[in-house]
Every structure is written in structure tokens, then in C-alpha cells.
Design a protein around this motif. Structure first.
Motif, PDB file in Angstrom:
ATOM      1  N   THR A  87       0.819  -1.213   0.000  1.00 63.27           N
ATOM      2  CA  THR A  87       0.000   0.000   0.000  1.00 63.27           C
ATOM      3  C   THR A  87       0.855   1.266   0.000  1.00 63.27           C
ATOM      4  O   THR A  87       0.325   2.378  -0.145  1.00 63.27           O
ATOM      5  CB  THR A  87      -0.941   0.020   1.224  1.00 63.27           C
ATOM      6  N   ASP A 119      -4.931   0.160  -5.677  1.00 67.01           N
ATOM      7  CA  ASP A 119      -4.149  -0.928  -5.078  1.00 67.01           C
ATOM      8  C   ASP A 119      -3.527  -0.538  -3.750  1.00 67.01           C
ATOM      9  O   ASP A 119      -2.830  -1.350  -3.132  1.00 67.01           O
ATOM     10  CB  ASP A 119      -3.052  -1.378  -6.049  1.00 67.01           C
ATOM     11  N   SER A 134      -7.679  -4.757  -1.898  1.00 65.77           N
ATOM     12  CA  SER A 134      -7.426  -4.391  -3.292  1.00 65.77           C
ATOM     13  C   SER A 134      -7.165  -5.625  -4.125  1.00 65.77           C
ATOM     14  O   SER A 134      -7.166  -6.755  -3.635  1.00 65.77           O
ATOM     15  CB  SER A 134      -6.228  -3.432  -3.369  1.00 65.77           C
ATOM     16  N   GLY A 135      -6.929  -5.372  -5.394  1.00 62.75           N
ATOM     17  CA  GLY A 135      -6.639  -6.462  -6.322  1.00 62.75           C
ATOM     18  C   GLY A 135      -7.865  -6.836  -7.111  1.00 62.75           C
ATOM     19  O   GLY A 135      -8.392  -6.032  -7.880  1.00 62.75           O
ATOM     20  N   HIS A 137      -4.760  -8.225  -0.463  1.00 64.52           N
ATOM     21  CA  HIS A 137      -4.630  -7.978  -1.906  1.00 64.52           C
ATOM     22  C   HIS A 137      -4.733  -9.322  -2.608  1.00 64.52           C
ATOM     23  O   HIS A 137      -3.950 -10.233  -2.326  1.00 64.52           O
ATOM     24  CB  HIS A 137      -3.306  -7.319  -2.259  1.00 64.52           C
ATOM     25  N   SER A 188       3.612  -6.782  -7.435  1.00 66.38           N
ATOM     26  CA  SER A 188       3.455  -5.355  -7.141  1.00 66.38           C
ATOM     27  C   SER A 188       4.006  -4.514  -8.285  1.00 66.38           C
ATOM     28  O   SER A 188       4.865  -4.946  -9.058  1.00 66.38           O
ATOM     29  CB  SER A 188       4.165  -5.007  -5.832  1.00 66.38           C
TER      30      SER A 188
END
Length: 878
Positions: free
Chosen positions: A168, A177, A182-183, A204, A327
Motif C-alpha cells: 500500500t 491498489d 485491493s486487487g 490484496h 506489485s
């Protein structure tokens, strides 16, 4: 070695008028083959499979509290791959790199989930799609199409917001994201992923999208594709590999086709890539005026020192670990290596409905046949070729009995029927494949040396294996495994001496095979090895297993002779009594099984005891796969399989102090000293000559297409002859594409040591196509020439066979040579005769005799009309 003597044809007079006609006919005949096109000449060696090389500058950047970007570190990384095109399932690609940041906290097993607790590794993945923004979205590469075998490698679920949600803070991440959850969008409902959205934790999800479009949320093990199940058919291929202190590293990366991984779905029709991600650490966005713990975690440089190990699996710093390969900071540093797959093994069955022409026999040809087959079935002008793998002798017997058009063998076999020709088709061999890890996780051993005596010790089950073997009568003081043997230790220094059962045996074949025949011939030609087999202890006092003392060598099949059943208090073994040393050996029926066992580091040793839940009783079975870092396994493999799977092969001792690897030069040297037993017969490699040569590899073998030269139907004979010609011309062009010669094979060329193989193949092809008819029963004693120009008798002890008495036939008009094969001469019983099958065997007219006959004809023109000339045709070649 000499061929079986054959009677010579009677001399026939040729008058001047006949000579004149002869010259006219010869001058009118073109040099090419009459009635069919000549096969193409072998070309230059094919270029190696296409590789990859690229250099990129990778940076890690932090934004300070004032909003200024500060470069923390920079690396100029170069990544290479040795092959990228026409790959096959489970083939290994050598991926190497330099200039990367040295790794820290090295894992005991870098594959799959085992590689997560490391710092600064290089992550290598197989992904579906290409890194090309111009392609449709479903063909583009993205993290969601990259394969991992565990959800923890792709998703972060229920991580501490304050410590473990470093993604993050990623400088390059999209705002979406950087949220607590998220994701994947939309987030799966609570039924599918009940723990994905939990107050106080960050998540995520990097879902996996299959080739069929199925979306797997990857929030837990239940939401992963079926191939990712625990205990799947294949071990993980994705790896978080280690970089040494100089910034270098490499890994043999195993690619998977849709045959092995249907969900990933890579094939000749689906574009895929190998993605290489050197982890240099997250780049972090603006730091708070008073840095938080999360700020510090994002900027962490790790907790392990460069070059260290993390065998106890302690937690690594997340920001520099492989767990966040997806990432934005890491993904932007990717090297994308486009790869293509060759046609699948089933392509001929799918696209060609014709019945195959089956060839039967040696597995040594398997990898070449895999690439050759599509070049036949996809060409409507050719037949549908199929290799049915079985033992050499079984294939040969099928051919002799007329139940197969041809056999694929690597030595001469006893003939019970009509004449058989052996056409050299491929030059390859076998080796002792191995996977051996160095102590302290220092990587794999790359140079293993073995002697004939060490191989004999393994085959004769003379190592004890474990304490269960200590009670074996007659060898209680022997080492438990080869790693404890002083002879092995002197040749291979610096290896672990921790004995394990797999190091007490050599995984071999249970069926008879030309490979076993040649391997045991190699042992039989070594004095020290044979002295050991006959009962003489070696220098350290180790003795042969009494069950094998004096075993006759060489032999085509290796028997299991031991009968020792250990006395033990182990309940499982008392309930399941078995011959312990046979459980150690546990031979298999296919060389490919050996290769895959070595590839996986999974011995076939059958000494594991476990409870059968179905019956509630204990049972024995295969031991577990060996742990990375402590693997030791040996097995007999084909050189073709070794090349495809990227297996290392031991160097074998020939002369004292000389150890030879199976290189192209070493295989060529072996063929150079081989001798042909006679026309159309195999080339024998005498292992005694190998020792004297010092450069020849003992495991060199020629694969022959063996077929009858009498009794085949015309169309079948034409197919076999065509196969021989195609296989020895275009089939010898090296490469990974269809119709090409794969790795593990030496191309047969018209020059150099393999030229004699090509000449013999052409001769056999012509003989197979001609199909000499069976002669009438002789009515009188044949006139046998003893080599001195007059009549004679057979050498003592040699009885003419039906084929020896066969008068030559003329399958085509005498004025039309049948092939453009160059003339080859061979010494047979002190007489130099043409051996090309183009010679006309009844009239004396042939392309191979062209210079001789032309000279004879010209002399006839200027000579006296009454002069007589005699032309001696070649003898019948059986």
C-alpha cells in the motif's frame, strides 16, 4: 570383425560389341537416380534454438518527507535464456543473469511456496500471453496470467495493516491498489473467500485467470486451479532463485505445456512467456513527517546478510521478498522472454486420419521421433510415421515375423528369417544422469565422475542402503551408499557423506535392452570392475554382493538376484516382508521414467511404509521426493532425454585418469573407431578400443532402422526406404522445429567420422526398396571364390546360408542407376568391392561401377574385336 563370407558370382564374358553398347548406355545415363528424385543432401548443422538476451537498469526509489525522489539503489541487470522456440512440455530452459543484487536468507527449497522467505531473489515464472500492448487484452501478459502453485505466492490475505501491507506504500501502484482491500474486482463474496475482507487486516488478491477464462480468486487453497492442489502430478516449476555475491545466478527453468498444466494452457496455438523478476525492493511513496512503522518496513533493506541462508524459514522482510512479485514496483522491472511450443505429441492423431506405419523398438530414438513425426503426417506426400517404443529385441522380432515393417535397434540381433539391412538413422547414446546437491545448499554438482567398477557396485546391489541391509550375509562391512565409498569420494570431492537409500542404487531398466548390453560391455572390459564382480575386494575391502558374484557380462537384461529379507521389529516390514535390495533397485520399463525421476529428484526406491486408509493396513511404496539441497540420485538415461530435460550426465572413465563426457566430439570419436561387421550390418564399438582411444565416449550408440530386404510389400518397402533417406538427410539438420534433429543427437553428415554411417544408410535404403526376390533352390554346388581369382571353398567352420547362396538380382533396368548415392568401397575377405546397392548385380551395370565400366568400354572400342573382357559384379549383400 568380418561379415559372413558369400559365394562370388560366375564370371561372364563381354564382347567388344557389348562393350560398345555398354559405353553408349553409360554415357546416356544421367548421374541422378532414374525413376525417382534423389534425396536432398544433408545440410549444414541447424542453428541452435533461438535464445534471449536483454539488459535493463533497475532502480529502487524513495520519496522523502519533502516530496523529493531519492534513488536508493541501481542495478544494470542482464538476463539470458538459451532457447525459446519449439519447446516441449517439461523441457528446461537455462535462464541466467548478471548484475543483480546479491540474495540473502537463501531458502532450503526455492521452488514454489518454499522460496517465499528469502530476500532479493530472482523470481522466474511461466505466464500466458505476450508483453505487447497492441495485442487484444486476452492475449496480453499480466500478473493474473502467471502461474504459481500456491495462493500465498500471489495473494496477501489478512496481513497486518501497520506492518505487512507494504504494497500500500508502493510508489508506482495505482491508487486503488493502495486500499486496505485491493486487487481482484469485484471482491469475491464471503462464500468463496470468507477471510478476504476482515476488519483490521489488509488483503490484496492476485487472481489467476485460466486459458478457458475461469477466474480463481486465489484467496485460499480451495480457490486455486486444480493443478495447484497439494501433491499434484508435477512439483512446482516457479522459482525464487538465488543470486551470488558477484550478482550472478542461473536456473534450469522447466516449462509446462497444456498437457502438464491445462489451466495455464500454453501450446503451439497459445502465446506464452517466461517472466524474470529480479527483486531489488519496493519503491516507496512519500514518507510521513514522522515515519510510521509501515514507512520503515517499505524501505527495509532486509534482515539477512548477503549470501546467508535461511534454512529455518524465519520471516523475511516483505518489501525485499518474492511474495510481492506482482506489485507495481517489481512488475515494472520484469524481463519478458517470449516462448513458443512445438506441436503436441497427439498432433498426428488429430490431424491425420490415416493408419500409421509403425516402427518398433529403441527408446533412444524417442526425442528425435517426436520432432520427426509431424514432418511426415502433415505432408500428404509422405506416410504417417509412428515410433512404438519397446525393447530392441521385441521390435526386431516383430519385424522378422512380418508384423512390423521395420525395427529400431542399436545392435545386431540374431536373424531367424530372410536377409535384414541395418540403416544407421541416428547417432546418440546413453549416460548416467544425476542430480546431486552440494552441502550447505551450495548448488548442484556439475561434474560427476564414475568408473566401471562404481557402476558395477551399484548394479550388483553391493551397497547396504541402510541398517536394514547390514544383516546381509557376506557384505556386512560394505558402505551404506556410494557417498561413503572411498573410490567415489576420491573422484568427487566435497560432497556430503550422509548416506541415503537412493545413493545405494542406480535406477535402471527392468527389460532387456541394447543400452544394458553396452553398459555391461563397458564394465566387462574393465579389469578392476570384473575382478570385483568375480569376488576380489576393492582397496577399501568392499566386496560384491554374493548374489551377483561371477555374473556373466555383458548381458542385455539386468536380473534381480538378491533374496535377502531383513529381520526387523518394524511392524510394517514384518507385515509386508520383501527383498530389501530389490526394493532399493526398483527398476522401471522406460528410460523416460528414469529421466523424469532424476528431473524431479524422486527416487523409485520402494521402502516407504505407510498406513493404507482404505484397508487400515500398512503397505510399502515409493519414498518421498528428495528435499532440495540434499538430493542424490543416479539413473540410466538416453542422451535425447537428458538434452530435453536439462539433465546432467556423468563423465565416464575410459583410460586411467581420463573421464569422457558425451559431447559431439566424443561421440564422433567413438564412431571413428567403430567397425562394421559387414555390408548392411551395424557398426560395432569395442569398449577395449574406447580405452585406447581416450577421446571416445563409452555410451555412444547408433540407432538403426532394421528392415527385411526380402518379403516386404512394395508400398511398405518404399515407405521404409523413404524414412531412411529422409531421416538421414533433412532429419539430420539440427534444431528444435518439426523434422529437425533435437539435442542429444550428433548429425550424420557426408564428411567426417559419420560419413560411413550415411553411406551405409543409403545402401540399406536401396536394398530395402529393391526387395531382392527369394532365389530358386540351387541345383548344383555353388561356385565359391576364395579371393584368389579362381574357385574355392568356404572358410573352415562356415556353412553357407540360404542368403549366402542368393544370386544377385536386377530390380531395375541395368542401364538406369537407382540412386545418386556416392560409391562406397569395403574390404570383404581381402577383396575391395563396391557396396552401394546401385550396382547391377546380374549384368554388371551400376552407378557405383561407373568409372570401372566406362574404362572397360573404352578399351573395348580400341581393342581387338576378338578380345574378351571380364567384369566382376559385387557379391550378394545380405
Amino acid at each position: 570383425m568380418m561379415g559372413t563370407p558369400t559365394p562370388r558370382s560366375r564370371r561372364r564374358p563381354l564382347g567388344a560389341l557389348g562393350a560398345l553398347v555398354l559405353v553408349a548406355l553409360l554415357l546416356a545415363v544421367p548421374s541422378g537416380a532414374a525413376g525417382r528424385s534423389a534425396p536432398a543432401a544433408p545440410g549444414a548443422p541447424g542453428a541452435p534454438a533461438a535464445g534471449y538476451e536483454k539488459t535493463r537498469t533497475l532502480t529502487r526509489t524513495f520519496v522523502d518527507a519533502q516530496g523529493q525522489q531519492v534513488v536508493d539503489s541501481t542495478y544494470d541487470v542482464t538476463v539470458t535464456a538459451d532457447q525459446t522456440t519449439d519447446l516441449r512440455g517439461r523441457q528446461r530452459v537455462e535462464v541466467s543473469w548478471s548484475g543483480a543484487r546479491p540474495s540473502a536468507g537463501r531458502a532450503s527449497n526455492p521452488y514454489g511456496v518454499g522460496g517465499l522467505q528469502q530476500e532479493y531473489p530472482v523470481v522466474v515464472l511461466q505466464c500466458r500471453g505476450r508483453d505487447d500492448a497492441t495485442l487484444p487484452p486476452d492475449r496480453q501478459l499480466r500478473p493474473e496470467t502467471c502461474w504459481t502453485s500456491a495462493y500465498a505466492q500471489r495473494s496477501q490475505v489478512q496481513k497486518s495493516i501497520a506492518v505487512e501491507s507494504t504494497w500500500t506504500k508502493d510508489l508506482y501502484a495505482d491508487p486503488a491498489d493502495k486500499q486496505r482491500v485491493s486487487g481482484m474486482e469485484p471482491l469475491p463474496d464471503a462464500t468463496a473467500c470468507p477471510t478476504a475482507d476482515t476488519d483490521g487486516f489488509a488483503t490484496h488478491l492476485t487472481e489467476f485467470v485460466s486459458a478457458a477464462g475461469t477466474v480463481f480468486p486465489a484467496c485460499d487453497a480451495e480457490q486455486m486451479p486444480p493443478e495447484a492442489a497439494v501433491g499434484g502430478a508435477f512439483p512446482p516449476a516457479e522459482v525464487a532463485a538465488f543470486t551470488d555475491l558477484d550478482g550472478n545466478g542461473s536456473v534450469q527453468f522447466e516449462v509446462r505445456s497444456n498437457v502438464e498444466n491445462e489451466s495455464l494452457g500454453c501450446s503451439h496455438e497459445v502465446d506464452c512467456s517466461i517472466v524474470v523478476l529480479p527483486i531489488v525492493g519496493l519503491s516507496c511513496d512519500q514518507e510521513a513527517a514522522e515515519p510510521t512503522r509501515l514507512d520503515r518496513e517499505c524501505r527495509s533493506s532486509g534482515v539477512f546478510g548477503a549470501g546467508s541462508s535461511n534454512f529455518t524459514n524465519l520471516g523475511a522482510a516483505q518489501a525485499v521478498s518474492p511474495s510481492l512479485w506482482w506489485s507495481a514496483s517489481n512488475w515494472r522491472h520484469r524481463f519478458t522472454i517470449p516462448i513458443t511450443f512445438g506441436l503436441p505429441p497427439s498432433v498426428c492423431d488429430v490431424l491425420d486420419s490415416r493408419s500409421p506405419v509403425g516402427f518398433y523398438g529403441s527408446e533412444l530414438l524417442a526425442q528425435a521421433a517426436l520432432q520427426w513425426a509431424p514432418a511426415y503426417c502433415l505432408d500428404e506426400e509422405r506416410f504417417k510415421f509412428e515410433l512404438n517404443q519397446m525393447s530392441d529385441i521385441a521390435g526386431f522380432n516383430l519385424m522378422q515375423e512380418g508384423r512390423a515393417p521395420a525395427a529400431v535397434v542399436s545392435s545386431e540381433h540374431e536373424r531367424t528369417g530372410g536377409p535384414v539391412g541395418y540403416a544407421p538413422t541416428a547417432l546418440t547414446g546413453f549416460g548416467i544422469g544425476y542430480v546431486v546437491d552440494r552441502p550447505d545448499n551450495a548448488g548442484e554438482l556439475t561434474d560427476l565422475r564414475l568408473t566401471p567398477r562404481l557402476i558395477a557396485k551399484l548394479l550388483t546391489q553391493s551397497y547396504l542402503g541402510s541398517d536394514l541391509g547390514r544383516g546381509h550375509p557376506g557384505m556386512t562391512d560394505n558402505p551404506l551408499a556410494i557417498v561413503e565409498d572411498p573410490e567415489f569420494q576420491a573422484l568427487n570431492r566435497g560432497l556430503s557423506t550422509n548416506a541415503q537409500e537412493a545413493a545405494a542404487t542406480l535406477l535402471a531398466l527392468s527389460d532387456d535392452s541394447d543400452v544394458i548390453q553396452q553398459l555391461t560391455e563397458y564394465i566387462a572390459q574393465d579389469r578392476a570392475a570384473m575382478a570385483f564382480v568375480r569376488g576380489r575386494p576393492d582397496e577399501s575391502g568392499m566386496v560384491v554382493n554374493p548374489s551377483y558374484r561371477g555374473i556373466e557380462l555383458p548381458r542385455a537384461e539386468w536380473p534381480l538376484l538378491d533374496t535377502y529379507v531383513p529381520e526387523t521389529q518394524d511392524v510394517c516390514r514384518t507385515d509386508n516382508p520383501a527383498v530389501y535390495f530389490n526394493q532399493l533397485a526398483a527398476p522401471v520399463t522406460r528410460l523416460r521414467q528414469v529421466a523424469e525421476a532424476v528431473l524431479d529428484g524422486w527416487p523409485n526406491v520402494q521402502t516407504r511404509c505407510e498406513r493404507d486408509p482404505a484397508t487400515g493396513r500398512d503397505k510399502t511404496g515409493r519414498v518421498d521426493q528428495q528435499s532440495y539441497g540434499s538430493r542424490f540420485m543416479l539413473g540410466i538415461v538416453s542422451l535425447g532425454d537428458a538434452a530435453r530435460y536439462g539433465l546432467r550426465v556423468a563423465r565416464l572413465r575410459t583410460a586411467p585418469g581420463t573421464f569422457v563426457a558425451p559431447t559431439e566430439r566424443a561421440l564422433g570419436a567413438a564412431i571413428g573407431i567403430s567397425e562394421q561387421a559387414g555390408p548392411r550390418r551395424p557398426f560395432a564399438l569395442d569398449q577395449a578400443d574406447v580405452v585406447r582411444n581416450r577421446q571416445a565416449y563409452p555410451g555412444t550408440m547408433v540407432v538403426y532402422t532394421a528392415a527385411r530386404t526380402r518379403g516386404l510389400e512394395k508400398d511398405v518397402a518404399a515407405d521404409v526406404a523413404s524414412f531412411i533417406r529422409i531421416a538421414t538427410t533433412e532429419g539430420q539438420r539440427q534444431g528444435s522445429g518439426n523434422g529437425r534433429l533435437p539435442g542429444g543427437f550428433v548429425p550424420i553428415r557426408a564428411t567426417g567420422p559419420t560419413a560411413k554411417l550415411l553411406a551405409s544408410a543409403r545402401e540399406v535404403a536401396d536394398a530395402v526398396e529393391a526387395q531382392t526376390p527369394k532365389p530358386a533352390e540351387p541345383t548344383e554346388e555353388p561356385d565359391v571364390d576364395d579371393g584368389g581369382g579362381g574357385g574355392g571353398t568356404q572358410p573352415p567352420g562356415v556353412t553357407p546360408t540360404e542368403d549366402d547362396l542368393t544370386p544377385p538380382s536386377d530390380p531395375v533396368p541395368s542401364a538406369a542407376p537407382t540412386t545418386t548415392a556416392p560409391e562406397v568401397v569395403a574390404e570383404v575377405d581381402d577383396e575391395v568391392v563396391p557396396t552401394a546397392a546401385t550396382a547391377s548385380e546380374s549384368s554388371g551395370l551400376a552407378g557405383a561401377l561407373f568409372p570401372v565400366l566406362l574404362g572397360v568400354g573404352l578399351l573395348a572400342l580400341v581393342g581387338t574385336v576378338g578380345s574378351r573382357f571380364f567384369v566382376r559384379p559385387p557379391r550378394s549383400l545380405s
